[in-house]
Design a protein around this motif. Structure first.
Motif, mmCIF file in Angstrom:
data_model
loop_
_atom_site.group_PDB
_atom_site.id
_atom_site.type_symbol
_atom_site.label_atom_id
_atom_site.label_comp_id
_atom_site.label_asym_id
_atom_site.label_seq_id
_atom_site.Cartn_x
_atom_site.Cartn_y
_atom_site.Cartn_z
ATOM 1 N N ALA A 41 0.867 -1.270 -0.092
ATOM 2 C CA ALA A 41 -0.091 0.018 -0.124
ATOM 3 C C ALA A 41 0.700 1.282 -0.034
ATOM 4 O O ALA A 41 0.230 2.419 0.428
ATOM 5 C CB ALA A 41 -1.133 0.049 1.156
ATOM 6 N N CYS A 42 1.980 1.402 -0.295
ATOM 7 C CA CYS A 42 2.992 2.495 -0.276
ATOM 8 C C CYS A 42 2.367 3.495 -1.438
ATOM 9 O O CYS A 42 2.537 4.594 -0.979
ATOM 10 C CB CYS A 42 4.298 1.834 -0.565
ATOM 11 N N CYS B 199 0.279 6.470 -0.664
ATOM 12 C CA CYS B 199 0.704 7.885 -0.039
ATOM 13 C C CYS B 199 2.209 8.515 -0.916
ATOM 14 O O CYS B 199 2.398 9.428 -1.004
ATOM 15 C CB CYS B 199 1.210 7.407 1.030
ATOM 16 N N HIS B 200 2.778 7.420 -1.703
ATOM 17 C CA HIS B 200 3.805 8.008 -2.485
ATOM 18 C C HIS B 200 3.938 8.203 -4.042
ATOM 19 O O HIS B 200 3.204 7.195 -4.667
ATOM 20 C CB HIS B 200 5.002 7.202 -1.909
ATOM 21 N N PRO C 143 6.331 11.882 0.703
ATOM 22 C CA PRO C 143 7.307 12.347 -0.166
ATOM 23 C C PRO C 143 7.491 11.809 -1.485
ATOM 24 O O PRO C 143 7.338 10.452 -1.422
ATOM 25 C CB PRO C 143 8.582 12.650 0.487
ATOM 26 N N ARG D 36 20.371 11.792 4.212
ATOM 27 C CA ARG D 36 19.335 11.963 5.243
ATOM 28 C C ARG D 36 19.936 11.964 6.628
ATOM 29 O O ARG D 36 19.941 12.950 7.614
ATOM 30 C CB ARG D 36 18.184 11.109 5.232
ATOM 31 N N TYR E 158 19.064 3.541 5.274
ATOM 32 C CA TYR E 158 18.009 4.599 5.591
ATOM 33 C C TYR E 158 16.658 4.306 5.045
ATOM 34 O O TYR E 158 15.809 4.202 5.874
ATOM 35 C CB TYR E 158 18.366 5.730 4.987
ATOM 36 N N ILE F 205 11.137 2.228 6.177
ATOM 37 C CA ILE F 205 9.818 1.198 5.968
ATOM 38 C C ILE F 205 9.881 0.614 7.476
ATOM 39 O O ILE F 205 8.487 0.520 7.532
ATOM 40 C CB ILE F 205 10.208 0.203 4.998
ATOM 41 N N PRO G 74 9.053 4.283 10.326
ATOM 42 C CA PRO G 74 9.027 5.268 9.574
ATOM 43 C C PRO G 74 9.043 6.638 10.570
ATOM 44 O O PRO G 74 9.320 7.761 10.199
ATOM 45 C CB PRO G 74 7.440 5.063 9.479
ATOM 46 N N TYR H 130 12.970 8.925 11.836
ATOM 47 C CA TYR H 130 13.189 10.175 11.141
ATOM 48 C C TYR H 130 12.055 10.477 10.296
ATOM 49 O O TYR H 130 11.615 9.745 9.388
ATOM 50 C CB TYR H 130 14.479 9.943 10.255
ATOM 51 N N THR H 131 11.864 11.902 10.422
ATOM 52 C CA THR H 131 10.624 12.513 9.615
ATOM 53 C C THR H 131 11.407 13.467 8.489
ATOM 54 O O THR H 131 11.979 14.336 8.855
ATOM 55 C CB THR H 131 9.678 13.072 10.458
ATOM 56 N N ALA H 132 11.114 12.920 7.369
ATOM 57 C CA ALA H 132 11.436 13.842 6.280
ATOM 58 C C ALA H 132 10.937 15.029 6.126
ATOM 59 O O ALA H 132 9.723 15.006 6.354
ATOM 60 C CB ALA H 132 11.618 12.932 4.889
ATOM 61 N N TYR I 282 6.610 16.792 6.300
ATOM 62 C CA TYR I 282 5.551 15.625 6.428
ATOM 63 C C TYR I 282 5.046 15.446 7.819
ATOM 64 O O TYR I 282 6.184 15.492 8.773
ATOM 65 C CB TYR I 282 6.110 14.593 5.617
ATOM 66 N N MET J 213 2.694 7.711 8.475
ATOM 67 C CA MET J 213 3.107 6.557 7.632
ATOM 68 C C MET J 213 3.091 5.337 8.799
ATOM 69 O O MET J 213 2.548 4.376 8.466
ATOM 70 C CB MET J 213 4.610 6.411 7.146
ATOM 71 N N THR K 79 -0.224 3.998 9.423
ATOM 72 C CA THR K 79 -0.809 3.088 8.470
ATOM 73 C C THR K 79 -0.044 1.609 8.425
ATOM 74 O O THR K 79 -0.595 0.772 8.374
ATOM 75 C CB THR K 79 -0.738 3.783 7.292
ATOM 76 N N MET K 80 1.246 1.747 8.403
ATOM 77 C CA MET K 80 2.069 0.616 8.481
ATOM 78 C C MET K 80 1.711 -0.217 9.562
ATOM 79 O O MET K 80 1.770 -1.606 9.566
ATOM 80 C CB MET K 80 3.669 0.894 8.486
#
Lengths: 291, 229
Positions: free
Chosen positions: A200-201, A204-205, A217, A229, A238, A243, A246, A249-251, A261, A266, A269-270
């Motif tokens: 289901a990625c 969102c991506h 992102p 990152r 990374y 995955i 999540p 680290y928040t990008a 973001y 993430m 949902t994961m």
């Protein structure tokens, strides 16, 4: 009732008398009105009804006061008292304002039948989709079938490993044959199939030509930037961490992305999606190709 | 109903509705109660849908960001009081007091209109703050449920307005006390549906945030199974 002025006085008098008689009749029975057995067809008056209105108003106030302390807001303890209070309110209105207490019992039966059926419907829905399955998403997402191809082992439920039990980074070349045999489309790697399907990625991506999600992102070129990152992390490490953890680290815009973001989005949902070790490695492998 | 009027003041008009029925209940009144029973099913499923998707939205605004419990407590109180004025209207109709009837009906309409005013204000505020019908699971289920309730109230307002106009223009026994009684049943029903919505969506669900690992329903279930084992 006529408004003929000639009759008005007479009528008013009659009415007055009638009202007095009415009131006297009710006065006798305030407690009887609410608690006693009364013959069918009896009605209340100003006294009974305003008493009831005050009572219901007070209940509403109490309900509100219950959730004023911040500690109680949204907590489970208040549910029972709130439900009990509103059930009381509910039946007071039905019994007295809708004077069902003073009606032919058939009407009670009809209304309660509807009410009970409605409760059963509501309860079944909540049980089916809310309780027996932790969340509707957790129920449906492992069952999503990729648009083009059916993944054979989509139903296999394998525990996700804790981070410290992670297998050593596998060589992508070894992994390829282990991927679901019937899954990969000609040209689509197992990782890509997972990305748009079970994992289901794609919801969102965005990846050019693969997916168009907007909540996370865009991942085009992620392999080139992932190594920058977190210092000390390779691109592969990374991406794997992105995955599995999540929230580690928040990008955001500090990484040159167009926006910050939302943290926790993430991971929330994961939490409902089961990925095996092989799945994770296939995804990492797929994303590492996006230079 | 059949013998209710005879115990009171002289009936204001020939009791046209007192025809014989097999159940002993006036057909229109029976119909209204059957309808209200079925409307329980209607609202039951909308409420259940809200509860199923409760705490599942993965984007905000969440209820805790946007729900205003104090304001809604006021509007709940207003609707409750409109039930009181309505029942007084029914009593006035029964005692044949047309003038009182009109006064109580107008009061009920004002209170009901105030409730709808609160709702319009709330919906608009939500829209401005970024909660549209399609924003998330919360907004879709919330607007569907409260929107249908608001539509019921609005319909009730038209109904009451018709009765008030009828009573003002044609004072000779129209609307009958049964006409008012049946409209009253509908009005009170709309009130009790709100009692449920207020409790579940505002008092209990008004502080929900994004999904948590342990969904409330799961916790509830674990609690139940814990009790059994």
């Amino acid at each position: 009732m006529s408004t003929n002025p000639g009759q008005e006085a007479v009528l008013a008098q009659q009415e007055h008398a009638a009202h007095d008689e009415h009131a006297a009749h009710e006065d006798a029975g305030i407690s009887q009105f609410f608690f006693g057995r009364v013959p069918e067809g009896v009605h209340g008056g100003l006294k009974q009804y305003s008493l009831l209105a005050i009572f219901l108003g007070i209940i509403t106030l109490v309900e509100f006061l219950i959730i004023v302390p911040e500690g109680l807001q949204g907590s489970g303890v208040v549910i029972a008292p709130l439900v009990i209070l509103s059930v009381i309110k509910f039946f007071c209105v039905v019994a007295f304002f809708m004077h069902l207490k003073f009606e032919n019992p058939l009407l009670w039966q009809i209304f309660v039948a509807g009410l009970v059926l409605g409760l059963i419907v509501a309860l079944s829905l909540v049980l089916l989709f809310g309780v027996f399955r932790p969340t509707p998403r957790a129920f449906s997402e492992p069952r999503i079938e990729p648009f083009e191809h059916h993944v054979e082992d989509a139903h296999a439920v394998i525990e996700r490993p804790l981070p410290d039990e992670l297998p050593p980074p596998a060589n992508p070349a070894d992994l390829a044959p282990a991927a679901p045999a019937g899954g990969a489309a000609a040209g689509a790697s197992p990782g890509q199939t997972l990305f748009v399907g079970t994992a289901a990625c794609a919801s969102c991506h965005t990846i050019q030509g693969v997916a168009q999600g907007v909540l996370g992102p865009p991942l085009d070129g992620i392999a080139s930037v992932a190594g920058n990152r977190i210092s000390g992390y390779s691109a592969e490490e990374y991406i794997r961490e992105s995955i599995l953890e999540p929230d580690a680290y928040t990008a955001g815009s500090a990484d040159g992305l167009s926006q910050d973001y939302q943290e926790g989005l993430m991971s929330a949902t994961m939490a409902g999606i089961v990925l095996s070790d092989e799945d994770v490695e296939a995804l990492v492998e797929f994303l590492l190709q996006l230079r | 109903m059949a013998h209710a009027d005879t115990t009171h003041a002289p009936p204001a008009h020939p009791p046209a509705h007192e025809e014989e029925t097999t159940t002993g209940i006036n057909h229109r009144k029976l119909l209204m109660w059957v309808f209200l029973g079925s409307d329980c099913l209607f609202f039951g499923s909308l409420i259940a849908t809200y509860m199923v998707y409760r705490g599942q939205s993965i984007v905000g605004p969440y209820p805790r960001d946007i729900i205003d419990v104090p304001i809604t407590t006021v509007s709940t109180f207003v609707l409750l009081m409109s039930s009181f004025t309505m029942v007084m209207g029914v009593a006035a109709a029964r005692s044949g007091n047309q003038k009182r009837l009109i006064q109580w009906l107008v009061l009920t309409i004002i209170l009901g209109g105030t409730f709808i005013g609160f709702q319009v204000y709330e919906f608009n505020l939500f829209r401005v703050e970024g909660l549209r019908y399609e924003t998330n699971l919360f907004s879709s289920t919330f607007f569907t449920l409260t929107g249908f309730h608001g539509a019921h109230v609005t319909l009730g307002l038209f109904w009451l307005a018709c009765l008030a106009i009828m009573a003002a223009r044609n004072p000779a026994g129209r609307p009958s006390d049964l006409d008012v009684d049946i409209a009253g049943l509908y009005w009170h029903f709309v009130d009790i549906v709100w009692i449920v919505i207020f409790t579940l969506l505002y008092l209990i669900g008004g502080f929900d945030g994004p999904p948590e690992a342990g969904h409330a329903a799961v916790q509830g279930w674990n609690w139940v199974t814990g009790l059994i084992s």
